[in-house]
Design an enzyme around this catalytic site. Structure first.
Site: not given
Length: 515
Positions: A135, A273
């Site tokens: 922070k 696929h």
């Protein structure tokens, strides 16, 4: 004099970093095992208790949660009120925070870990210090990743301070790290109390690699793994040879593994696929591979192969005759590996196979599907059926061989995109119809692919027949037995069509949609 607070569970590289800090006149404050390590390395180090004026208590549960620490972390240096406040209380600013957290992930990954051990490895002070430092990133350099130590040392040795952007990047990494840490704890505890679908779901993944691109070259992509991913998954697989995996490689390999895990006998799966183009089982892996290859020798080109037994030289030789993208197996003989590694780009990978007890022994992991604006989550489909589970609904009972082929086909069709039809014969697939908008269309594709092999084959359908047309198409193709879930309002029509054609048909009462 600047001050650094160092408290790490993973001590990789921390002595070298501390040496650099001391070299540049930074005071080191530390705790517990880190303090001991730095002392043994001959470094001047201040114990945290000297800063807080309070001893570590409760086996180290309380040691850093103190105003003398958090005042030094959160004071904004350009704020006169902040600096006056800490000066008046004799609180020294802390300029570097080098912290990593208790090994919660490593603890819960251990077989048979006790709940109490997991709880004790939930870090409290560490995340608090990290978040406070992050922070106040403009004044405090915070490092949670040992991979960033070198950049801090470089900055110290060169006399070039880290830029605002670099400090913000380090702080941002902290918040990602603590968020992932908390997510893992919440996942573990939710599982412990049997909370299947909590009111808030926070998932965490760890980056494995950037990918060259996604499904198509204009899409960016990366691969992430679940923390502690199981060894039987694509995330747990190890690459021994070949170029980097692509997005489509990983997706197809995942599909291949899902199918091969269905089998306990020697099995080989070829995928294109995400759909199987050939699946074969046999008494040995070579024969299983040949069956998978012969199922569709055209589509297997450029495919992904998954085998559930060690790859031997004869099997490697046959696979080496094709262009393949990936081979996945539990192991390879030295000769087989030498043969396969002659192909420069072929990805050769090892992966754990289904444990004793089959796919159901894997438990019920969850699967997710990202949709725009949300996430779908469900249990993985690990359902299986045996001969005792099926209901014969026609006049003719299936023969012993037909029943074997029906159960084989049922395992495969579960992994074919819906609407799905699989034809099988002689312990291998002979036709696959995938992803069609209507079921009879999928059947026609499977029959066309099978050609003459459809005569005497079985047909597996992932969902019920809404009308009798699929059975009629099967009869015209010479199919002798069908397995399907049943449950249509027109089941009687399908049963009548099967009886008329002399087809044996069984119901499973289980649907396997795969969209």
């Amino acid at each position: 004099m600047k001050r650094a607070l160092i408290s790490v569970s993973d001590k990789t590289g921390v002595v070298e970093l501390a040496q650099a800090l001391v070299r540049h006149d930074v005071e080191i404050v530390s705790t517990g095992g880190t303090h001991k390590l730095l002392q043994e390395a001959g470094l001047p180090v201040t114990n945290i208790s000297e800063v807080t004026g309070f001893p570590e208590i409760m086996d180290g549960r309380v040691k850093t949660l103190h105003p003398n620490i958090f005042g030094g972390l959160l004071a904004i240096r350009s704020n006169e009120e902040h600096t006056a406040a800490i000066a008046g209380l004799n609180i020294a600013p802390i300029d570097y925070v080098i912290v990593n957290l208790y090994p919660f992930k490593e603890t819960i990954s251990k077989p048979g870990v006790h709940f109490e051990d997991a709880i004790e490895n939930i870090d409290i002070g560490g995340p608090s210090m990290l978040r406070a430092a992050a922070k106040n990133y403009q004044d405090v350099i915070v490092v949670v990743d040992a991979g960033d130590y070198a950049r801090v040392v470089e900055s110290l040795d060169s006399g070039t301070p880290l830029t605002r952007e670099e400090k913000l990047a380090l702080a941002t990494k902290v918040f990602r790290h603590t968020a992932a840490y908390d997510a893992l704890i919440s996942q573990y505890l939710s599982k412990e109390i049997g909370e299947e679908f909590p009111e808030k779901l926070t998932l965490t993944y760890e980056k494995v690699q950037d990918l060259r691109y996604g499904e198509n070259p204009h899409q960016t992509a990366a691969f992430y793994a679940e923390p502690g991913a199981a060894l039987h998954t694509i995330a747990g697989a190890k690459q021994l040879h070949g170029k980097e995996l692509s997005y489509n490689n990983i997706n197809d390999a995942n599909a291949a593994l899902a199918i091969v895990h269905e089998f306990t006998e020697p099995a080989v799966v070829a995928v294109k696929h995400t759909n199987p183009c050939g699946v074969g089982i046999a008494e040995n892996i070579f024969d299983a591979y040949m069956k998978a290859y012969e199922a569709d020798p055209v589509s297997i080109f450029g495919g992904i192969i998954a085998l559930n037994r060690e790859v031997d030289a004869p099997t490697a030789t046959k696979m080496g005759e094709l262009f393949l993208e990936i081979i996945l197996a539990p192991s390879y003989t030295e000769e087989a590996l030498a043969i396969l590694m002659q192909k420069k780009n072929l990805r050769v990978m090892t992966v754990a196979m289904t444990p004793a007890g089959g796919i159901e022994a894997l438990g019920a992991p969850r699967t997710t599907l990202k949709v725009q604006g949300g996430l779908l989550i469900q249990d993985l489909d690990t359902n299986t059926v045996s001969a005792a589970d099926v209901q014969v609904v026609t006049k003719r009972q299936p023969t012993a061989d037909e029943l074997k082929q029906l159960l084989f086909g049922w395992k495969v069709v579960k992994h074919v995109k819906s609407n799905a039809i699989v034809l099988a014969k002689g312990d291998r697939t002979v036709g696959v119809g995938a992803g069609q908008m209507n079921r009879v269309g999928a059947a026609k594709i499977a029959v066309e692919q099978a050609g003459e092999l459809s005569h005497g084959a079985i047909l597996a359908s992932d969902a019920f027949f809404p009308m009798a047309d699929t059975v009629q198409a099967a009869a015209a193709a010479g199919i002798t037995a069908i397995i399907q879930p049943g449950g249509s309002i027109k089941d009687a029509d399908s049963i009548a069509a099967a009886d008329e054609a002399g087809i044996a048909m069984v119901f499973t009462s289980v649907r396997h949609f795969k969209h």
